[in-house]
Design a protein around this motif. Structure first.
Motif, short mmCIF file in Angstrom:
data_model
loop_
_atom_site.label_atom_id
_atom_site.label_comp_id
_atom_site.label_asym_id
_atom_site.label_seq_id
_atom_site.Cartn_x
_atom_site.Cartn_y
_atom_site.Cartn_z
N ILE A 81 0.84 -1.20 0.00
CA ILE A 81 0.00 0.00 0.00
C ILE A 81 0.87 1.25 0.00
O ILE A 81 0.62 2.21 -0.74
N ALA A 82 1.92 1.25 0.81
CA ALA A 82 2.85 2.39 0.86
C ALA A 82 3.55 2.57 -0.49
O ALA A 82 3.73 3.71 -0.95
N LEU A 83 3.94 1.47 -1.11
CA LEU A 83 4.59 1.55 -2.42
C LEU A 83 3.63 2.11 -3.47
O LEU A 83 4.04 2.86 -4.36
N LYS A 84 2.36 1.74 -3.36
CA LYS A 84 1.37 2.25 -4.31
C LYS A 84 1.26 3.77 -4.18
O LYS A 84 1.25 4.50 -5.17
N LYS A 85 1.21 4.26 -2.96
CA LYS A 85 1.14 5.71 -2.74
C LYS A 85 2.40 6.41 -3.26
O LYS A 85 2.33 7.48 -3.87
N LEU A 86 3.55 5.79 -3.01
CA LEU A 86 4.81 6.35 -3.50
C LEU A 86 4.83 6.36 -5.02
O LEU A 86 5.28 7.33 -5.65
N ARG A 87 4.32 5.30 -5.63
CA ARG A 87 4.27 5.25 -7.10
C ARG A 87 3.38 6.35 -7.66
O ARG A 87 3.74 7.03 -8.62
N TYR A 88 2.21 6.55 -7.07
CA TYR A 88 1.31 7.60 -7.57
C TYR A 88 1.94 8.98 -7.42
O TYR A 88 1.84 9.81 -8.32
N ALA A 89 2.60 9.22 -6.31
CA ALA A 89 3.27 10.50 -6.13
C ALA A 89 4.40 10.67 -7.14
O ALA A 89 4.59 11.76 -7.71
N LYS B 187 6.76 -0.55 -9.76
CA LYS B 187 5.74 -1.37 -10.41
C LYS B 187 6.01 -2.86 -10.21
O LYS B 187 5.09 -3.63 -9.94
N ASP B 188 7.27 -3.25 -10.36
CA ASP B 188 7.64 -4.66 -10.20
C ASP B 188 7.33 -5.13 -8.78
O ASP B 188 6.72 -6.20 -8.58
N GLU C 106 8.98 -15.85 -4.14
CA GLU C 106 9.48 -15.31 -2.86
C GLU C 106 10.94 -14.84 -2.94
O GLU C 106 11.23 -13.69 -2.59
N PRO C 107 11.89 -15.67 -3.36
CA PRO C 107 13.29 -15.21 -3.39
C PRO C 107 13.48 -14.02 -4.34
O PRO C 107 14.23 -13.10 -4.04
N ALA C 108 12.77 -14.05 -5.47
CA ALA C 108 12.88 -12.94 -6.42
C ALA C 108 12.29 -11.65 -5.83
O ALA C 108 12.80 -10.55 -6.10
N THR C 109 11.25 -11.77 -5.03
CA THR C 109 10.64 -10.60 -4.41
C THR C 109 11.60 -9.99 -3.38
O THR C 109 11.75 -8.77 -3.31
N VAL C 110 12.24 -10.82 -2.61
CA VAL C 110 13.21 -10.34 -1.62
C VAL C 110 14.36 -9.63 -2.34
O VAL C 110 14.81 -8.55 -1.92
N ARG C 111 14.85 -10.21 -3.44
CA ARG C 111 15.92 -9.57 -4.23
C ARG C 111 15.45 -8.24 -4.82
O ARG C 111 16.17 -7.24 -4.81
N ALA C 112 14.22 -8.22 -5.34
CA ALA C 112 13.67 -6.99 -5.92
C ALA C 112 13.57 -5.90 -4.86
O ALA C 112 13.85 -4.72 -5.13
N TRP C 113 13.18 -6.27 -3.64
CA TRP C 113 13.12 -5.30 -2.55
C TRP C 113 14.50 -4.74 -2.26
O TRP C 113 14.67 -3.53 -2.11
#
Length: 159
Positions: free
Chosen positions: A16-24, A45-46, A99-106
């Protein structure tokens, strides 16, 4: 805490926080060079997509748990349990892959230099575009945005 140890609910809050940051970021993107904004928006977005998928899995698990819990009262209870098990297994496989790809993306995202630290060569055109966007959002109409633009410029703009 480390991202990998966050609960499903905490990750949902991050999403949710990332979505707000993306919109801004999308709102103010005209004020910064594209080469600085694009990698930041791409990473946002990713992460949103990945976290959205993981949240969908959590919701599916809850729904299936409810269905399976009610299966004893139904004639087709065994079919529901079997089908629920298939869906849960399919989701578990997907989570194991993402999961591992999401942690790397973060980790890659938090290591990105925030675009706003890259300099702000705000031009009159960029400021005008920002004002038009603000007016359109406030007025919820293109016509009102153009009226606003005409009011802040000495000569009316073409429509």
């Amino acid at each position: 805490r480390q991202f990998a140890q966050l609960s499903a609910e905490e990750r949902h809050q991050v999403r949710i926080a990332l979505k707000k940051l993306r919109y801004a970021t999308e709102f103010f993107q005209t004020l910064y060079p594209k080469k600085h904004i694009k990698p930041y928006l791409t990473a946002l977005k990713d992460l949103q997509d990945r976290l959205g998928h993981l949240n969908d899995v959590v919701v599916a698990e809850r729904l299936i748990g409810t269905l399976v819990g009610e299966a004893d009262r139904r004639a087709d209870g065994n079919d529901i349990r079997w089908g629920g098990g298939l869906v849960l297994g399919w989701h578990a496989r997907g989570v194991a892959e993402i999961e591992p790809a999401t942690v790397r993306a973060w980790q890659e995202f938090v290591e990105l230099e925030p675009f706003w630290r890259s300099g702000n060569p705000m031009t009159a055109t960029a400021l005008g575009t920002m004002c038009l966007r603000w007016a359109a959002i406030q007025a919820r109409s293109r016509e009102a945005a153009w009226d606003f633009a005409d009011a802040i410029h000495s000569t009316p703009r073409r429509r």
